[in-house]
Scaffold this active site. Structure first.
Site, PDB file in Angstrom:
ATOM      1  N   CYS A 387       6.005  -1.215   3.994  1.00  0.00           N
ATOM      2  CA  CYS A 387       6.022  -2.079   2.664  1.00  0.00           C
ATOM      3  C   CYS A 387       5.826  -3.351   2.979  1.00  0.00           C
ATOM      4  O   CYS A 387       4.894  -3.884   3.516  1.00  0.00           O
ATOM      5  CB  CYS A 387       7.078  -1.483   1.795  1.00  0.00           C
ATOM      6  SG  CYS A 387       6.872  -1.912   0.117  1.00  0.00           S
ATOM      7  N   HIS A 513       6.160   4.284   1.096  1.00  0.00           N
ATOM      8  CA  HIS A 513       7.437   4.429   1.762  1.00  0.00           C
ATOM      9  C   HIS A 513       7.478   5.695   2.636  1.00  0.00           C
ATOM     10  O   HIS A 513       7.926   6.912   1.747  1.00  0.00           O
ATOM     11  CB  HIS A 513       8.566   4.356   1.008  1.00  0.00           C
ATOM     12  CG  HIS A 513       8.954   2.696   0.828  1.00  0.00           C
ATOM     13  ND1 HIS A 513       9.996   2.089   1.648  1.00  0.00           N
ATOM     14  CD2 HIS A 513       8.460   2.111  -0.363  1.00  0.00           C
ATOM     15  CE1 HIS A 513       9.885   1.011   0.893  1.00  0.00           C
ATOM     16  NE2 HIS A 513       9.119   0.964  -0.182  1.00  0.00           N
ATOM     17  N   GLU A 515       9.139   7.140   4.678  1.00  0.00           N
ATOM     18  CA  GLU A 515      10.520   7.602   5.051  1.00  0.00           C
ATOM     19  C   GLU A 515      11.133   8.618   4.278  1.00  0.00           C
ATOM     20  O   GLU A 515      11.750   9.445   4.516  1.00  0.00           O
ATOM     21  CB  GLU A 515      11.616   6.411   5.469  1.00  0.00           C
ATOM     22  CG  GLU A 515      11.858   5.648   4.261  1.00  0.00           C
ATOM     23  CD  GLU A 515      10.746   4.484   4.088  1.00  0.00           C
ATOM     24  OE1 GLU A 515       9.675   4.548   4.317  1.00  0.00           O
ATOM     25  OE2 GLU A 515      11.433   3.538   3.401  1.00  0.00           O
TER      26      GLU A 515
HETATM   27  N1  GLN Z   1       8.887  -7.369  -1.796  1.00  0.00           N
HETATM   28  C1  GLN Z   1       7.542  -6.698  -1.453  1.00  0.00           C
HETATM   29  C2  GLN Z   1       6.784  -6.401  -2.894  1.00  0.00           C
HETATM   30  O1  GLN Z   1       7.487  -6.197  -3.846  1.00  0.00           O
HETATM   31  C3  GLN Z   1       7.766  -5.194  -0.546  1.00  0.00           C
HETATM   32  C4  GLN Z   1       8.681  -4.157  -1.486  1.00  0.00           C
HETATM   33  C5  GLN Z   1       9.164  -3.198  -0.225  1.00  0.00           C
HETATM   34  O2  GLN Z   1       9.318  -3.463   1.020  1.00  0.00           O
HETATM   35  N2  GLN Z   1       9.727  -2.123  -0.702  1.00  0.00           N
HETATM   36  O3  GLN Z   1       5.729  -5.792  -2.812  1.00  0.00           O
END
Ligand code: GLN
Length: 541
Positions: A387, A513, A515
């Site tokens: 992310c 994600h 994970e």
């Molecule tokens: N801050 C980034 C976004 O909102 C990444 C979010 C995250 O790592 N879950 O896109």
């Protein structure tokens, strides 16, 4: 007629006794015996969900397939049961009050005074029974957050008291988890805190059926007898929960203690639909491999919340699963990105076999993350960005390979020039913070001959999201021409979901994600592939 039975798990004496793991372990054992089981967590705080909480407050925010931002215990449930949870599996006081107040405004209670009892408790009971109403489950385990005696837990305990009567004998039971401390000076285990805690439950009108006692030393027969006598439970309903070196050992420990057997007896189930010994085989093999790794590698995790390991719970568990799949133990070296400087980075990352840049929000600590990406890219060390970690990889590549020195995300600089990471179109007019990100599962098409395609071995995947920003497709051409390829995209929106650097040993950044979907029985393919690359790198260096 199908009757769903309910198990309530409460906690006493202190927090952090492992209610979530006991609930997940019991669910695992019941599932292995062939009972369809699910778990629900009730959290007595006023936030509608933990999505807006700093991870230091409450650990990681876990995201379900249907996009609910939930308590990290749901992650344990999924990892143990290998099943998906959903919105209904996590209820907070905030959610309860929100729906009661919305109904009051609509006029549903016209003429009546709206009160904690019965309106809040009715809503709690409704939410507890919701999972059972689909007739899909034989058993619903409801874990009640907090500690008995807390002011904010009271409506939940009252709901349990009412439900026990409404459901009728044999259709529900209460498991109470407490602590039996060992006093070194006296050389004794002490049962008084348990007695007091059960007393607090009794004052609220709830007699626990089973007591699970967390302890660092084995409980003798005398202690079990004493607790049974003072707390009105049968002796085989006093279950020892001894400290374990891994949470994955707890189901077997509970089986040895007979927790599942006692629960089934109390619920009136006598003949299991499945042979649990056979069903637990894969689990036992997993634990055996976990305890006997053939090697050890170290992966650096660069993030902002590194002093609380729970902030990255799903990532660290996914590494345990992927480690076992590779016959190795993955040690995580937690590095606070704010402390990663140009001067110390070489030393900090000298002895690691893989570098992971973690998810996150906000500008603080970004420089250290970008520095870590640069180090991984230039030194050909296996790199995995999740992310925000993927977004940092794009920013780093734009700055240092494409020569766009001011490239940035508009999350950190509204005037970023160029804005290689930018707010998604659908996010531009969103003003509320809670529950408004791009959340939950979305499809992604994989490019052939990529690291991710090799890992998944399928063409289309589905992964969970939690973000507002995206790779700005305006710059994709330039990135691709210079060696950073998009190897996964969303078929409906064309959003880039994965980037790779094919000339690098293993360099993968994912917008989603992974994970959240790694479980004991299904370790996540990208984590498995990353650990494999780190192992190969270890052999090479
Ligand atoms: N801050 C980034 C976004 O909102 C990444 C979010 C995250 O790592 N879950 O896109």
């Amino acid at each position: 007629m199908h009757q769903t039975k309910y198990i309530f798990v409460t906690g006493g004496v202190t927090s952090s006794l492992g209610k979530g793991i006991i609930s997940a372990s019991l669910a695992k054992l019941l599932q292995a015996r062939g009972y369809n089981t699910t778990i629900q967590k009730l959290d007595p705080y006023l936030n509608v969900d933990p999505g807006t909480l700093n991870p230091y407050e409450h650990g990681e925010c876990y995201v379900t397939e249907d996009g609910a931002e939930t308590d990290l215990d749901l992650g344990h449930y999924e990892r143990f049961l290998n099943l998906h949870t959903a919105q209904a599996n996590n209820v907070t006081t905030g959610k309860i009050y929100q729906s009661v107040i919305n109904r009051e405004r609509k006029g549903d209670f016209l003429g009546k005074t709206v009160q904690v009892i019965p309106h809040i408790t009715d809503e709690i009971k409704y939410r507890i029974k919701l999972l059972g109403s689909k007739k899909k489950f034989d058993v619903v385990i409801t874990e009640i957050g907090g500690t008995v005696g807390d002011i904010e837990s009271l409506p939940y305990i009252e709901s349990v008291r009412q439900l026990k009567y409404e459901l009728g004998a044999g259709n529900s039971l209460v498991i109470h988890l407490t602590l039996v401390p060992y006093l070194a000076a006296a050389g004794e285990l002490k049962t008084k805190p348990t007695q007091h805690s059960v007393k607090a439950l009794l004052e609220a009108g709830v007699q626990p059926d089973i007591l699970v006692l967390r302890t660092e030393k084995n409980l003798g027969d005398d202690i079990r007898g004493k607790v049974a006598r003072f707390c009105n439970v049968e002796k085989d309903c006093v279950i020892e929960s001894i400290d374990a070196s891994s949470i994955y050992e707890v189901p077997m420990l509970m089986m040895t203690e007979g927790l599942d057997r006692t629960v089934l007896r109390k619920l009136g189930y006598s003949k299991d639909p499945k042979n649990s010994e056979k069903e637990m085989n894969a689990w036992i093999k997993f634990v055996d491999k976990l305890k006997n790794p053939e090697s050890e590698i170290t992966v650096a995790l660069i993030g902002k919340y590194t002093s609380l390991p729970d902030a990255y719970k799903s990532i660290s568990e996914a590494f345990i699963h992927a480690g076992v799949a590779n016959g190795t133990k993955v040690k995580l070296k937690m590095l606070n990105s704010e402390l990663v400087s140009a001067e110390n980075i070489g030393e900090l990352l000298a002895n690691v076999q893989g570098i992971l840049v973690a998810p996150g929000f906000g500008e603080r600590g970004i420089d250290g993350k970008i520095r870590a990406v640069k180090y991984a890219r230039e030194n050909n060390v296996p790199f995995f960005g999740i992310c925000l970690g993927m977004q940092c990889a794009v920013i780093e590549f734009s700055r240092n390979v494409l020569g766009m020195t001011d490239a940035n995300s508009t999350e950190f600089n509204l005037k970023a020039a160029p804005p290689v990471i930018d707010l998604m179109e659908e996010q531009k007019y969103v003003t509320d913070k809670g529950g408004t990100m791009r959340l939950g599962a979305y499809p992604c098409i994989l490019k052939h001959r990529s690291k991710v395609h090799e890992a998944y071995r399928i063409d289309e995947i589905s992964e969970r999201h939690r973000h507002r920003y995206e790779l700005n497709n305006k710059y994709l051409d330039a990135l691709e021409k210079n060696g950073m390829k998009a190897t996964g995209h969303n078929p409906d929106t064309n959003l880039v979901e994965i980037v790779e650097i094919p000339s690098h040993r293993w360099f993968v950044g994912v917008q989603f994600h992974p994970e959240y979907k790694s479980t004991v029985l299904n370790p996540h393919p990208i984590f498995v592939s990353f650990v494999e690359a780190a192992l190969a790198y270890a052999r090479h260096t």
